[in-house]
Design an enzyme around this catalytic site. Sequence first.
Site, PDB file in Angstrom:
ATOM      1  N   ARG A   1      82.872  41.321 -12.182  1.00 14.62           N
ATOM      2  CA  ARG A   1      83.161  39.889 -12.291  1.00 14.62           C
ATOM      3  C   ARG A   1      82.504  39.141 -11.143  1.00 14.62           C
ATOM      4  NH1 ARG A   1      86.533  37.335 -15.375  1.00 14.62           N
ATOM      5  NH2 ARG A   1      86.926  35.770 -13.793  1.00 14.62           N
TER       6      ARG A   1
ATOM      7  N   LEU B   1      82.761  36.481  -8.414  1.00 18.40           N
ATOM      8  CA  LEU B   1      83.888  35.918  -7.661  1.00 18.40           C
ATOM      9  C   LEU B   1      83.563  34.502  -7.202  1.00 18.40           C
ATOM     10  CD1 LEU B   1      84.563  39.182  -5.676  1.00 18.40           C
ATOM     11  CD2 LEU B   1      86.159  38.131  -7.299  1.00 18.40           C
TER      12      LEU B   1
ATOM     13  N   ASN C   1      80.489  45.531  -1.459  1.00 16.23           N
ATOM     14  CA  ASN C   1      80.128  45.786  -2.856  1.00 16.23           C
ATOM     15  C   ASN C   1      79.013  46.816  -2.910  1.00 16.23           C
ATOM     16  OD1 ASN C   1      80.083  45.396  -5.707  1.00 16.23           O
ATOM     17  ND2 ASN C   1      78.277  44.091  -5.498  1.00 16.23           N
TER      18      ASN C   1
ATOM     19  N   HIS D   1      75.890  47.965  -5.444  1.00 19.40           N
ATOM     20  CA  HIS D   1      75.123  47.417  -6.564  1.00 19.40           C
ATOM     21  C   HIS D   1      73.976  48.370  -6.899  1.00 19.40           C
ATOM     22  CE1 HIS D   1      73.604  44.361  -9.269  1.00 19.40           C
ATOM     23  NE2 HIS D   1      72.406  44.628  -8.793  1.00 19.40           N
TER      24      HIS D   1
ATOM     25  N   SER E   1      72.253  49.650  -3.428  1.00 22.35           N
ATOM     26  CA  SER E   1      72.484  48.869  -2.212  1.00 22.35           C
ATOM     27  C   SER E   1      73.984  48.708  -1.989  1.00 22.35           C
ATOM     28  CB  SER E   1      71.891  47.460  -2.343  1.00 22.35           C
ATOM     29  OG  SER E   1      70.542  47.502  -2.727  1.00 22.35           O
TER      30      SER E   1
ATOM     31  N   THR F   1      79.132  37.818  -0.166  1.00 21.66           N
ATOM     32  CA  THR F   1      79.124  36.403   0.223  1.00 21.66           C
ATOM     33  C   THR F   1      79.075  35.604  -1.078  1.00 21.66           C
ATOM     34  OG1 THR F   1      76.726  36.318   0.343  1.00 21.66           O
ATOM     35  CG2 THR F   1      77.880  36.925   2.388  1.00 21.66           C
TER      36      THR F   1
ATOM     37  N   GLU G   1      76.912  34.056  -2.643  1.00 18.49           N
ATOM     38  CA  GLU G   1      75.728  34.215  -3.503  1.00 18.49           C
ATOM     39  C   GLU G   1      75.806  35.551  -4.256  1.00 18.49           C
ATOM     40  OE1 GLU G   1      70.930  34.760  -3.114  1.00 18.49           O
ATOM     41  OE2 GLU G   1      72.071  34.246  -1.317  1.00 18.49           O
ATOM     42  N   LEU G   2      75.707  35.513  -5.574  1.00 22.16           N
ATOM     43  CA  LEU G   2      75.886  36.718  -6.394  1.00 22.16           C
ATOM     44  C   LEU G   2      74.922  37.832  -5.981  1.00 22.16           C
ATOM     45  CD1 LEU G   2      77.092  38.200  -8.902  1.00 22.16           C
ATOM     46  CD2 LEU G   2      75.213  37.197 -10.224  1.00 22.16           C
ATOM     47  N   ASP G   3      75.489  38.982  -5.605  1.00 18.39           N
ATOM     48  CA  ASP G   3      74.699  40.148  -5.176  1.00 18.39           C
ATOM     49  C   ASP G   3      73.688  39.768  -4.083  1.00 18.39           C
ATOM     50  OD1 ASP G   3      76.042  41.781  -6.997  1.00 18.39           O
ATOM     51  OD2 ASP G   3      74.620  41.327  -8.598  1.00 18.39           O
TER      52      ASP G   3
HETATM   53  C1  GAR Z   1      78.154  51.601 -10.490  1.00 21.88           C
HETATM   54  O1  GAR Z   1      76.857  51.998 -10.845  1.00 21.88           O
HETATM   55  C2  GAR Z   1      78.102  50.400  -9.578  1.00 21.88           C
HETATM   56  O2  GAR Z   1      77.031  50.425  -8.693  1.00 21.88           O
HETATM   57  C3  GAR Z   1      77.934  49.292 -10.581  1.00 21.88           C
HETATM   58  O3  GAR Z   1      78.786  49.631 -11.642  1.00 21.88           O
HETATM   59  C4  GAR Z   1      78.891  51.063 -11.713  1.00 21.88           C
HETATM   60  C5  GAR Z   1      80.345  51.425 -11.701  1.00 21.88           C
HETATM   61  O4  GAR Z   1      80.505  52.789 -11.924  1.00 21.88           O
HETATM   62  N1  GAR Z   1      78.281  48.010 -10.028  1.00 21.88           N
HETATM   63  C6  GAR Z   1      77.716  46.880 -10.408  1.00 21.88           C
HETATM   64  O5  GAR Z   1      76.866  46.809 -11.288  1.00 21.88           O
HETATM   65  C7  GAR Z   1      78.202  45.645  -9.681  1.00 21.88           C
HETATM   66  N2  GAR Z   1      77.353  44.554  -9.917  1.00 21.88           N
HETATM   67  P1  GAR Z   1      81.903  53.477 -11.602  1.00 21.88           P
HETATM   68  O6  GAR Z   1      82.976  52.644 -12.305  1.00 21.88           O
HETATM   69  O7  GAR Z   1      81.778  54.844 -12.207  1.00 21.88           O
HETATM   70  O8  GAR Z   1      82.084  53.503 -10.118  1.00 21.88           O
END
Ligand code: GAR
Length: 204
Positions: free
Chosen positions: A88, A90, A104, A106, A133, A138, A140-142
């Site tokens: 989501r 934020l 976070n 990513h 990463s 912050t 700004e998204l990602d």
């Molecule tokens: C992971 O690959 C994580 O990096 C990504 O979702 C997956 C969750 O896997 N997160 C994002 O894309 C955030 N923007 P998990 O539920 O098995 O940890």
Amino acid sequence: MIGVVLISGSGSNLQSLIDHSKNINLKISCVISNNPNAYGLERAKKANIETKILDHNEFSSRESYDNSLKEIIEKFNPEVIILAGFMRILTANFVNHFLGKVLNIHPSLLPKYPGLHTHQRALDAGDKVHGVSVHFVTPELDGGPIIAQKQIEVYSRDDANSLAKRLLKEEHIIYPKVVQWFTEGRLTLKDNEAYLDKKLICLD
Ligand code: GAR
């Protein structure tokens, strides 16, 4: 250090944090999911961690959702809020309230590919390397300051699934490591920049 983990799905990163929690001095006091069916909720229950479901479908605005999320989180008084596949966006109000405490992970080499479908986008661009990463959150998204990255090679036979699977293995290593830096008090956010041991983190 007390932490709250936010998830939306499988929770394999949550599992890795649970598995490392003793060694990295992290006490996960609650796992919160916006998705009632997230498998990560089962993982938390198995580890005797309190769970909360805050379904975004029951809210009429992002602001009202984030206000409730904030209220739940504050009950646990965490020093760190760990987004582990929390899908989501934020609000700035929420992020600024907890600024410097929210991490976070990513699945891309940010600033490349913020948002969704990162593996497919890397493949479509013909990238030879892909990666993960970890960053401070912050508004700004990602876009928050990057703390650590890990690259993996992209093979010609890769599809989005194989890439995601290989990258997850790296995610499960890098995230506990960064969280440990945070619980040790070595990681700070100042003026929109990340510092480790008081040194500015520069990744290139
Ligand atoms: C992971 O690959 C994580 O990096 C990504 O979702 C997956 C969750 O896997 N997160 C994002 O894309 C955030 N923007 P998990 O539920 O098995 O940890």
